[in-house]
Enzyme design. Structure first.
Site: not given
Ligand SMILES: *Cc1c(COP(=O)(O)O)cnc(C)c1O
Length: 399
Positions: A92, A114, A382
Site C-alpha cells: 500500500k 476512510e 502483498s
Molecule cells: C489491503 C491489502 C490487500 C488487498 O487490497 P488490494 O487493493 O486488493 O491489493 C492485499 N494484501 C495486503 C497485504 C493488504 O494490505
C-alpha cells in the site's frame, strides 16, 4: 475501446469505471483528475516518486525463488514478489506515497481518507508524515474498536482519527463521512483512495503507482529464468496489489493470470464470502460502474473474509473489464485453505505472510502441481503477516 491496460477519456474500462458522483463532488474530483494528468507526464514528479520508492520504501523488492515450497508441492517453480519487505510491510505504501506527492504538488495541506481495517490509513499516515502534510482518517466506531493497534499507529504517525458513529459504524459509513468533509474543504484537502476503486482517476492513478511491482517482476524473472513466467497469482480485494503485478504482463497472451478472491466460509450463502467477480453482477458502488455483490435493490451484500483487507463487495473497474475480456481468471480460496497456505509458507520458507497474500498462495499451491518443472509461477506476496498472528493463533487454538 477494448484496451486491457488503459481507461478511455471518461475513465471507462469497457463497460466499467467512470465518475459517478453527486454534483457537489464533481468539481473536486475533476481537479484531482486534471492534476494527475499533468503530474503523470512530469519527469520531476516521477523522479521524486522513484527516489522515495528506492530510498524510503526500499525498492526494488526481491523476487525470491521459494525452493522448499516448490520441492514440497512438486511441479512449477514458485517465485514470491516480496512486497512484504517494503517499509510498513505491504504494497500500500507504493500508492499512498504517490497520492501524497500529488496532494503536495496541488498545494494541498491535508489528505483525507476512510479506512476499514486501518491498513490504508496507516500507509497514508506514513506518507503524510514523511512529506509533512496533515492526515485525517475516518473510521467506523466499530472498526476503531476492532483495529486498535492500527489506530495507535495512525495517531503516533500524527494522523487525526475521526470515529464515525453514523449508520452501521463501519467502512461504508466512514466513506460517506470522509467524502462529506472533503466536499466542504477541497480547497485545502485531497481525498486519497486506498485501492484501484472509486471514481476516475483513482482506478488508473492507484494502478499506475502500483505498476512498479509488475515492471520489476518482469525484469527480475527475465534475468533469473530468461523468459516470461507461466502464470501470475495475486489476491484481489479492491484489486491494487494484483493489478500492480498484472499490468506489465496483460499484453503477453502466453502468461496465464489469476486473481484470487476470498471464498470465506463458502460460496453458498451471501455474507459468508467476498467473491465479487465470482458471484457479483454489474452495478454502481463508490462512484464507479463495476461488478458488485448486491441484492435485487442494488444494496451491497454484507461480506466476510478472514482477511480484513479483502472484504469489499465491489472490485476495481479494470478487473471487471479484464474478466469481461477473458484475460484474467478469477478464482477463490476459502478461509481454511488460506490458513493452511499461511502455515505452509511459515514452515517451508521462514516467511510469515499476510493473511490477504495467503489467499494467493493457497491458489498457487493448487496450481503448481498441475504444471511442469519448467514452468514458473509468480505470487504477489502483498504483505507480511505480523499483524495477523494473534488472530491466527486463536483460530489454530495455539493459546
Ligand atoms: C489491503 C491489502 C490487500 C488487498 O487490497 P488490494 O487493493 O486488493 O491489493 C492485499 N494484501 C495486503 C497485504 C493488504 O494490505
Amino acid at each position: 475501446m477494448t484496451s486491457l491496460t488503459y481507461a478511455d477519456e471518461a475513465g471507462f474500462f469497457g463497460a466499467h469505471g467512470g465518475r459517478i458522483l453527486p454534483p457537489h463532488l464533481e468539481a473536486p474530483m475533476a481537479e484531482v483528475a486534471a492534476a494527475y494528468a499533468d503530474a503523470k507526464d512530469d519527469p520531476d514528479f516521477q523522479a521524486r516518486y522513484e527516489a522515495l520508492l528506492a530510498d524510503y520504501v526500499g525498492r526494488p523488492s526481491p523476487l525470491f525463488l521459494a525452493q522448499r515450497l516448490t520441492a514440497e508441492l512438486g511441479g512449477a517453480k514458485i517465485y514470491l514478489k516480496r512486497e512484504d519487505l517494503n517499509h510498513t510491510g505491504a504494497h500500500k505504501i507504493n500508492h499512498t506515497l504517490g497520492e501524497v506527492l500529488l496532494a503536495q504538488r496541488m498545494g494541498k495541506k491535508k489528505v483525507i481518507a476512510e479506512t476499514g481495517a486501518g491498513q490504508h490509513g496507516v500507509a497514508l499516515a506514513t506518507a503524510a508524515a514523511l512529506l509533512g502534510l496533515e492526515c485525517e482518517i475516518h473510521m467506523g466506531a466499530i472498526d476503531i474498536e476492532k483495529q486498535h493497534p492500527n489506530v495507535v499507529r495512525m495517531r503516533l504517525l500524527g494522523a487525526k482519527v475521526v470515529p464515525v458513529e453514523s449508520g452501521g459504524r463501519c467502512l461504508k459509513d466512514a466513506v460517506d463521512s470522509a467524502f462529506a468533509v472533503w466536499a466542504a474543504d477541497f480547497g485545502e484537502t485531497m481525498f486519497a483512495i486506498g485501492s484501484v476503486v472509486g471514481p476516475d482517476p483513482f482506478p488508473s492513478m492507484v494502478r499506475d503507482f502500483q505498476a512498479v511491482v509488475g515492471r520489476e517482476a518482469r525484469r527480475q524473472i527475465l534475468e533469473k529464468e530468461g523468459r516470461l513466467p507461466t502464470a501470475l497469482v495475486a489476491s484481489v480485494g479492491g484489486g491494487s496489489n494484483s493489478l500492480g503485478l498484472f499490468q506489465a504482463f496483460l499484453e503477453d497472451a502466453a502468461v496465464a493470470i489469476y486473481g484470487v478472491e476470498p471464498a470465506g466460509r463458502g460460496l453458498e450463502n451471501p455474507g459468508d464470502h467476498a467473491a465479487t467477480m465470482t458471484l457479483g453482477t454489474p452495478g454502481t458502488i463508490h462512484g464507479m460502474r463495476t461488478i458488485v455483490l448486491q441484492d435485487e435493490a442494488g444494496e451491497p451484500w454484507p461480506v466476510h473474509s478472514i482477511a480484513s483487507g479483502l472484504d469489499y463487495p465491489g472490485v476495481g473497474p479494470q478487473h471487471a473489464h479484464l474478466k469481461d475480456m477473458g484475460r484474467v481468471d478469477y478464482v477463490t480460496a476459502t478461509d481454511d485453505e488460506t490458513l493452511d497456505a499461511f502455515q505452509v509458507l511459515c514452515r517451508t520458507e521462514g516467511i510469515i505472510p499476510a493473511i490477504e497474500s495467503s489467499h494467493a498462495l493457497a491458489y498457487a499451491m493448487k496450481l503448481a502441481p498441475t504444471l511442469g518443472a519448467d514452468d514458473t509461477i509468480i505470487v504477489n506476496l502483498s504483505g507480511r503477516g505480523d499483524k495477523d498472528i494473534d488472530f491466527v493463533a486463536e483460530r489454530l487454538g495455539m493459546e
